[in-house]
Design a protein around this motif. Structure first.
Motif, mmCIF file in Angstrom:
data_model
loop_
_atom_site.group_PDB
_atom_site.id
_atom_site.type_symbol
_atom_site.label_atom_id
_atom_site.label_comp_id
_atom_site.label_asym_id
_atom_site.label_seq_id
_atom_site.Cartn_x
_atom_site.Cartn_y
_atom_site.Cartn_z
ATOM 1 N N ARG B 12 -11.165 -7.981 -14.416
ATOM 2 C CA ARG B 12 -11.012 -7.462 -15.767
ATOM 3 C C ARG B 12 -12.232 -6.606 -16.049
ATOM 4 O O ARG B 12 -13.354 -7.071 -15.961
ATOM 5 C CB ARG B 12 -10.924 -8.613 -16.769
ATOM 6 C CG ARG B 12 -10.450 -8.194 -18.153
ATOM 7 C CD ARG B 12 -10.395 -9.387 -19.088
ATOM 8 N NE ARG B 12 -9.291 -10.296 -18.810
ATOM 9 C CZ ARG B 12 -8.031 -10.091 -19.184
ATOM 10 N NH1 ARG B 12 -7.709 -9.003 -19.842
ATOM 11 N NH2 ARG B 12 -7.085 -10.952 -18.887
ATOM 12 N N TYR B 13 -12.001 -5.314 -16.344
ATOM 13 C CA TYR B 13 -13.140 -4.428 -16.624
ATOM 14 C C TYR B 13 -13.714 -4.755 -17.993
ATOM 15 O O TYR B 13 -13.015 -5.317 -18.838
ATOM 16 C CB TYR B 13 -12.703 -2.968 -16.553
ATOM 17 C CG TYR B 13 -12.650 -2.448 -15.138
ATOM 18 C CD1 TYR B 13 -13.822 -2.220 -14.433
ATOM 19 C CD2 TYR B 13 -11.437 -2.211 -14.504
ATOM 20 C CE1 TYR B 13 -13.792 -1.758 -13.134
ATOM 21 C CE2 TYR B 13 -11.402 -1.750 -13.197
ATOM 22 C CZ TYR B 13 -12.582 -1.520 -12.519
ATOM 23 O OH TYR B 13 -12.549 -1.071 -11.239
ATOM 24 N N PRO B 14 -14.976 -4.391 -18.210
ATOM 25 C CA PRO B 14 -15.617 -4.724 -19.491
ATOM 26 C C PRO B 14 -14.822 -4.210 -20.696
ATOM 27 O O PRO B 14 -14.872 -4.795 -21.770
ATOM 28 C CB PRO B 14 -16.975 -4.023 -19.403
ATOM 29 C CG PRO B 14 -17.238 -3.879 -17.951
ATOM 30 C CD PRO B 14 -15.909 -3.749 -17.293
ATOM 31 N N SER B 39 -0.900 5.394 -7.893
ATOM 32 C CA SER B 39 -2.238 5.567 -8.455
ATOM 33 C C SER B 39 -2.443 4.643 -9.662
ATOM 34 O O SER B 39 -1.565 4.515 -10.496
ATOM 35 C CB SER B 39 -2.399 7.030 -8.855
ATOM 36 O OG SER B 39 -3.594 7.209 -9.520
ATOM 37 N N GLY B 40 -3.587 4.001 -9.722
ATOM 38 C CA GLY B 40 -3.915 3.140 -10.850
ATOM 39 C C GLY B 40 -3.430 1.705 -10.711
ATOM 40 O O GLY B 40 -3.512 0.929 -11.653
ATOM 41 N N CYS B 41 -2.940 1.334 -9.520
ATOM 42 C CA CYS B 41 -2.383 -0.013 -9.376
ATOM 43 C C CYS B 41 -3.452 -1.033 -8.993
ATOM 44 O O CYS B 41 -3.158 -2.201 -8.831
ATOM 45 C CB CYS B 41 -1.263 -0.025 -8.351
ATOM 46 S SG CYS B 41 -1.849 0.180 -6.670
ATOM 47 N N GLY B 42 -4.697 -0.587 -8.848
ATOM 48 C CA GLY B 42 -5.774 -1.536 -8.575
ATOM 49 C C GLY B 42 -6.221 -1.615 -7.126
ATOM 50 O O GLY B 42 -6.945 -2.535 -6.759
ATOM 51 N N LYS B 43 -5.829 -0.657 -6.309
ATOM 52 C CA LYS B 43 -6.220 -0.680 -4.898
ATOM 53 C C LYS B 43 -7.719 -0.513 -4.733
ATOM 54 O O LYS B 43 -8.370 -1.308 -4.053
ATOM 55 C CB LYS B 43 -5.514 0.454 -4.124
ATOM 56 C CG LYS B 43 -4.024 0.523 -4.325
ATOM 57 C CD LYS B 43 -3.422 1.692 -3.558
ATOM 58 C CE LYS B 43 -3.860 3.060 -4.036
ATOM 59 N NZ LYS B 43 -3.281 3.508 -5.296
ATOM 60 N N SER B 44 -8.257 0.531 -5.374
ATOM 61 C CA SER B 44 -9.700 0.784 -5.225
ATOM 62 C C SER B 44 -10.501 -0.363 -5.799
ATOM 63 O O SER B 44 -11.524 -0.759 -5.230
ATOM 64 C CB SER B 44 -10.084 2.078 -5.934
ATOM 65 O OG SER B 44 -9.433 3.165 -5.351
ATOM 66 N N THR B 45 -10.037 -0.890 -6.920
ATOM 67 C CA THR B 45 -10.739 -2.010 -7.535
ATOM 68 C C THR B 45 -10.796 -3.186 -6.565
ATOM 69 O O THR B 45 -11.844 -3.813 -6.389
ATOM 70 C CB THR B 45 -10.038 -2.412 -8.836
ATOM 71 O OG1 THR B 45 -9.940 -1.264 -9.675
ATOM 72 C CG2 THR B 45 -10.793 -3.497 -9.560
ATOM 73 N N THR B 46 -9.674 -3.477 -5.925
ATOM 74 C CA THR B 46 -9.640 -4.570 -4.953
ATOM 75 C C THR B 46 -10.634 -4.313 -3.826
ATOM 76 O O THR B 46 -11.421 -5.182 -3.446
ATOM 77 C CB THR B 46 -8.215 -4.709 -4.373
ATOM 78 O OG1 THR B 46 -7.292 -4.797 -5.448
ATOM 79 C CG2 THR B 46 -8.100 -5.932 -3.495
HETATM 80 N N1 LIG Z 1 -14.687 1.404 -14.417
HETATM 81 C C1 LIG Z 1 -13.510 1.108 -14.996
HETATM 82 N N2 LIG Z 1 -13.451 0.675 -16.277
HETATM 83 C C2 LIG Z 1 -12.273 0.372 -16.854
HETATM 84 N N3 LIG Z 1 -11.084 0.460 -16.249
HETATM 85 C C3 LIG Z 1 -11.061 0.890 -14.980
HETATM 86 C C4 LIG Z 1 -12.262 1.239 -14.283
HETATM 87 N N4 LIG Z 1 -11.934 1.629 -13.029
HETATM 88 C C5 LIG Z 1 -10.598 1.532 -12.944
HETATM 89 N N5 LIG Z 1 -10.063 1.088 -14.112
HETATM 90 C C6 LIG Z 1 -8.648 0.828 -14.377
HETATM 91 O O1 LIG Z 1 -8.189 -0.134 -13.469
HETATM 92 C C7 LIG Z 1 -6.920 0.195 -12.970
HETATM 93 C C8 LIG Z 1 -6.936 0.257 -11.462
HETATM 94 O O2 LIG Z 1 -7.760 1.307 -11.036
HETATM 95 P P1 LIG Z 1 -7.992 1.631 -9.508
HETATM 96 O O3 LIG Z 1 -8.362 0.388 -8.799
HETATM 97 O O4 LIG Z 1 -8.970 2.750 -9.435
HETATM 98 O O5 LIG Z 1 -6.564 2.133 -9.045
HETATM 99 P P2 LIG Z 1 -6.103 2.827 -7.692
HETATM 100 O O6 LIG Z 1 -7.262 2.896 -6.770
HETATM 101 O O7 LIG Z 1 -4.993 1.975 -7.196
HETATM 102 O O8 LIG Z 1 -5.585 4.177 -8.062
HETATM 103 C C9 LIG Z 1 -6.536 1.511 -13.620
HETATM 104 O O9 LIG Z 1 -5.666 1.229 -14.659
HETATM 105 C C10 LIG Z 1 -7.828 2.066 -14.126
HETATM 106 O O10 LIG Z 1 -7.624 2.780 -15.309
#
Ligand SMILES: Nc1ncnc2c1ncn2[C@@H]1O[C@H](COP(=O)(O)OP(=O)(O)O)[C@@H](O)[C@H]1O
Ligand SMILES: [Mg+2]
Lengths: 277, 393
Positions: B12-14, B39-46
């Motif tokens: 959960r982002y801040p 795009s935006g499904c949380g791959k990079s975040t993971t």
């Molecule tokens: N630094 C951040 N602060 C708040 N929300 C974020 C941040 N980075 C990504 N998000 C949100 O988290 C979700 C997943 O992002 P991300 O992991 O970058 O997706 P992907 O890599 O699959 O395109 C998106 O909805 C994005 O808007």
């Protein structure tokens, strides 16, 4: 096609020449005046008919000018150092962090930059007199920092925004501590911005006349731009124009050196190639 | 070499955004695993959580059985390749690749040897003393790979490493990435939004949507047995055709006509307690030009007649597009799929069907064609929640 291109080239060359002449003629005129003898000073010749170093010799034999030069260098360097260090920290925070009051900070610094300095001279004069800062180095350094900071913050945050922060992440992944990442990756990339800002701030402090003339009263803190105006009434020279010109040339030299010295570091587009294509 | 376990990992982002929720993945030692999704499904975040660049809000990340949630990236011994490459522009290619080794205080000779080795593998030998700014996109990409492989890390993380390359180079680099991973045998987590990359590269693929894992499996398993409409529509190119249908009297009433249920499908649908209204999914390659089939085969399947709207001849196959009369399949799942994958080929006049026919087909644009398909190959989905009704246990 080729002719229209060379035509455009010629037009640009012409414009360049006009701009150069416009900017340089007054400067060259002063240089020319500084080499003229007292007798030929008003002969309206662009190139002196009789060359002399006498004006330069004169200004360096009086304590007045040397002392002013020392004040100028000391005050400008100290003010530049402090403003750049503070500005770097502020700009880093503005470019990198989200913190409460960020917009207020940016707004206030913009406000300071827009504030007419003339209107501050009298209050500053009164304040510095009662605080004992009048006619001291800090008495000039403080207002210089105040007015240089917005300039520093703006230039630096523009530079900082250009740095791809992914590089910092990459450094962390490569095994760097935050300090190592800053020292070996971010600092080298931020350097050109810091040097550019330092030059701008230094020139601002170096050239200031308004505060220098209003907040000083003796040679103990009078900087060159203010001291120059005192050559006029000095009884040591009959006609001060030649010496004033020589002094003006001399104080331009440090700026040229300063810029030349740092120019090599300000390599445009140093960050190109970091990301994408 | 390492086993990486994500145990109910949540981010959960801040600002309150729930980017990743309850992700469970066990990545075996040496495995090449792909995270794929729009795009935006949380791959990079993971990926960033595995790297240590983002804090883990909830759950546990274990590398080789050890909890590493609190470890700094540098203490996880993981290398990462960024989408933007993130090369250090003030360092030469050699210095870029040597950087992780120098930070690890490896002696000069070893550094030189390892950098030269990596440069040879990646064909960067003659560029070692150039700056990244003077390299082409493909070369920069290889330098980024080189910087990752020199220090022999426990695992590689790659975030869309090929998405900045042009199409041809991307295919080329895809093969070299796969070869490199096989050669080194290092556990690799690879993020992409491109389903073709996912299908061709990975040992296993994790399909994600909206921060949730949809399905984990081998590329073939995802293709043959998608668990829901989203995975079915996302995996495969051209994507699966979806048609609305009603299930009654042992047959399906579809815009293509009545389709008899095979025993296999009937049993699966019954086991899944299929509702009356369903969505039928048919892959383009399960259609064929009826002219090209013998009678027994024709009798086994269903034939319908429709007008070819568009014909794309690929040489090896022909893609024929038909418009069929009737309703378009509607489901919240399909809507999000269309929105997230950006497909805007919504037609008002009825559902469009994409079919892949043999090159020998005599199909003509604007002409009618008898099209055959195998009813045993179809998938059924619940329009309500998108789950499959034909899942083989
Ligand atoms: N630094 C951040 N602060 C708040 N929300 C974020 C941040 N980075 C990504 N998000 C949100 O988290 C979700 C997943 O992002 P991300 O992991 O970058 O997706 P992907 O890599 O699959 O395109 C998106 O909805 C994005 O808007
Ligand atoms: Mg991403």
């Amino acid at each position: 096609m080729a002719t229209s291109q060379s035509g455009a080239k010629a037009r640009w060359a012409l414009i360049d020449v006009v701009v150069l002449v416009y900017a340089l003629v007054p400067v060259l005129w002063i240089v020319s005046l500084s080499f003229k003898t007292k007798e030929t000073l008003a002969d309206k010749n662009f190139i002196p008919r009789e060359w002399t170093w006498q004006n330069y010799a004169d200004i360096f034999t009086t304590n007045q000018f040397l002392r002013a030069l020392l004040n100028s260098v000391g005050i400008a360097v100290i003010a530049t150092l402090i403003a750049v260090v503070l500005g770097t920290m502020a700009a880093y925070a503005i470019a990198r962090l989200d913190f409460p009051g960020k917009r207020v900070l940016v707004g206030v610094s913009l406000l300071i930059a827009m504030f007419p300095q003339v209107s501050l001279v009298t209050p500053l004069f009164e304040m510095e007199r009662s605080l004992g800062l009048f006619d001291t180095w800090p008495g000039l350094i403080l207002p210089y920092i105040t007015f240089a900071l917005p300039l520093a913050i703006y230039t630096l945050s523009a530079f900082f925004r250009e740095i791809p922060w992914e590089l910092e992440k990459a450094a962390k992944m490569d095994g760097a501590t935050p300090a190592q990442a800053f020292r070996r990756v971010i600092a080298p990339l931020a350097a050109p911005g810091v040097f550019t800002t330092a030059i701008l701030v230094f020139i601002f402090c170096w050239n200031d006349f308004l505060f220098a003339i209003s907040l000083t009263s003796t040679t103990s803190s009078r900087t060159v731009p203010a001291a120059l105006s005192f050559f006029q009434g000095s009884s040591q020279f009959e006609d001060p124009t030649g010496t004033v010109s020589a002094a003006a040339v001399v104080i331009t030299v440090p700026i040229i050196l300063f810029v030349l010295f740092f120019q090599r570091r300000i390599v445009a587009g140093l960050t190109s190639g970091a990301v994408k294509g | 070499m390492a086993e990486i376990v994500l145990d109910k990992v949540t981010k959960r982002y801040p600002d309150g955004a729930l980017a990743v929720s309850d992700v469970d993945i066990t990545i075996a030692d040496g495995e090449f695993i792909i995270l794929v999704g729009p795009s935006g499904c949380g791959k990079s975040t993971t990926l960033n959580m595995i790297a240590g660049l983002e804090d883990i809000t909830d759950g546990e990340l274990r590398i080789d059985g050890q909890r590493v949630n609190e470890r700094a990236p540098k203490d996880r011994d993981i290398a990462m390749v960024f989408q933007s490459y993130a090369l250090y522009p003030h360092m030469s290619v050699r210095e870029n690749m040597a950087f992780p080794l120098r930070l690890a205080h490896v002696d000069k000779e070893t550094i030189n040897r390892k950098v030269e080795d990596a440069a040879r593998i990646l064909d960067l030998g003659q560029h070692l003393d150039r700056k990244p700014g003077n390299l082409s996109g493909g070369q920069r990409q290889r330098v980024a790979m080189g910087r990752a492989i020199v220090r022999d890390p426990k695992a590689f993380l790659m975030d869309e490493p090929l998405s900045n390359l042009d199409a041809k180079l991307r295919v080329q680099m895809r093969t070299s990435v796969a070869k490199l991973q096989r050669r080194l045998g290092t556990t690799t987590v690879y993020v992409t939004h491109d389903q073709t990359e996912a299908m061709t590269l990975g040992d296993r693929v994790v399909v994600m949507r909206g921060g949730l894992v949809q399905q984990i499996g081998s590329p073939q398993a995802l293709y043959d047995q998608p668990v829901n409409l989203f995975v079915a529509g996302f995996i495969g190119s051209p994507s699966m055709n979806f048609l609305p249908a009603t299930l009654a009297d042992g047959q399906l009433n579809t815009p293509l006509g009545a389709v008899p249920l095979t025993d296999r499908i009937r049993r699966l649908a019954e086991a899944a307690k299929a509702p009356r209204e369903v969505i039928v999914g048919l892959r383009p390659e399960h259609f064929e030009d009826a002219e090209l089939l013998d009678d027994t085969e024709r009798a086994r399947g269903v034939t319908f007649t429709a007008t070819v709207e568009v014909l794309e001849s690929m040489g090896s196959d022909k893609f024929a597009y038909f418009l069929v009369e009737g309703e378009t399949a509607t489901s919240a799942e399909l809507d999000t799929l269309a929105a997230e994958t950006g497909s805007t080929e919504m037609t008002d006049s009825g559902p469009q069907i994409v079919t892949r026919l043999s090159a020998a087909s005599a199909a003509h644009e604007g002409a009618e064609l008898d099209v055959w398909f195998d009813p045993d190959k179809l998938h059924l989905f619940d329009p309500g929640d998108g789950r499959t009704l034909t899942h083989v246990k």
